[in-house]
Design an enzyme around this catalytic site. Structure first.
Site, PDB file in Angstrom:
ATOM      1  CD  GLU A 136      -2.130   1.595   2.838  1.00  9.14           C
ATOM      2  OE1 GLU A 136      -2.368   2.752   3.206  1.00  9.14           O
ATOM      3  OE2 GLU A 136      -2.299   0.597   3.577  1.00  9.14           O
ATOM      4  CE  LYS A 189      -7.221   1.438   7.118  1.00  9.90           C
ATOM      5  NZ  LYS A 189      -6.334   2.376   6.375  1.00  9.90           N
TER       6      LYS A 189
END
Length: 207
Positions: free
Chosen positions: A38, A127
Site C-alpha cells: 500500500e 480495515k
C-alpha cells in the site's frame, strides 16, 4: 478484497519512504514473502511510486493506494494503476467511486456505524483502524451483530505482536513503519531486511 487478503495476509504500508528507496525496499520485502503493498497517497510522489512498483512487479504482487479520502486522490490512484484502494474511514465518496469503477476496496472502520455504512455499499471485508488502540476482543464484538464481515488490522501492528491479531480473528494485517528496522532501510542493507521479513512471516497465522 477478501480473496486478495486471504492469499496475501500481510500488507506492507509504504508511507513516507524515501522515493529513491521505495523499489529496492519493496523488492527486499517481497523476497521475504510479502507480496501486497500500500502506497499512502499523502506520501511524496505517491503516484510515481505506485507506477514504479507496478512496473517492477507486474502481476506478481498487489500494489494499492492508501489514504484515498477524496475524489481527487481516487482519480490520481486510478491513473497511477493502483490495483486496490484503502481508506482510514468509511468515506462515502470513495465507496461510491470504487463501486462504480469496480476497484477492490478495503474501507476503514472503527465503529458499528462505520461497518453498517460499508455494508450498505456492498463491502463486507474492512480495515479496522486503529486496531492497536482497541481491545483484542473488539473484533468479536463487531462480528456478533455483523456476521459475515471480515477485518484487517491496521495501526499498532508490528512483527512482535502480529500473531496476536491473527489469533484474535483478523484475516490480515497492515504494517507500516515497524515493518523493518529503520537502520537497515536507511543503510540499504536489503538482504538483512529480507531475512527480517522471513522471520516475521513465520509468526503469521491466517485464521
Amino acid at each position: 478484497m477478501k480473496e486478495i487478503i486471504l492469499k496475501n495476509p500481510v500488507c506492507a504500508i509504504l508511507r513516507g519512504v524515501d522515493p529513491e528507496k521505495v523499489v529496492p525496499y519493496a523488492k527486499a520485502v517481497y523476497a521475504g514473502g510479502v507480496k501486497m503493498f500500500e502506497v499512502a497517497m499523502n506520501s511524496e510522489g505517491a503516484a510515481g511510486q505506485i507506477e514504479a512498483l507496478r512496473q517492477e512487479f507486474g502481476e506478481s504482487a498487489w500494489v494499492g493506494a492508501g489514504t484515498v479520502i477524496n475524489e481527487e486522490r481516487c482519480l490520481q490512484a486510478k491513473a497511477a494503476g493502483a490495483q486496490f484502494f484503502l481508506t482510514p474511514s468509511a468515506t462515502v465518496s470513495t465507496l461510491e467511486f470504487c463501486r462504480e469503477h469496480k476497484i477492490p476496496l478495503l474501507p476503514g472502520v472503527m465503529t458499528p456505524t462505520d461497518v453498517a455504512v460499508c455494508l450498505a455499499y456492498g463491502y463486507s471485508t474492512m480495515k479496522l483502524f486503529p486496531a492497536g488502540d482497541l481491545p483484542m476482543g473488539y473484533i468479536k464484538s463487531l462480528k456478533g451483530p455483523y456476521d459475515g464481515t471480515e477485518y484487517v488490522a491496521v495501526g499498532g501492528v508490528s512483527p512482535k505482536n502480529i500473531r496476536q491479531f491473527f489469533e484474535a480473528g483478523f484475516i490480515g494485517v497492515g504494517i507500516g513503519s515497524s515493518l523493518a528496522p529503520k537502520d537497515l532501510v536507511q543503510a540499504g542493507r536489503w538482504d538483512e531486511v529480507t531475512e527480517y521479513i522471513i522471520s516475521m512471516m513465520k509468526e503469521v497465522k491466517p485464521s
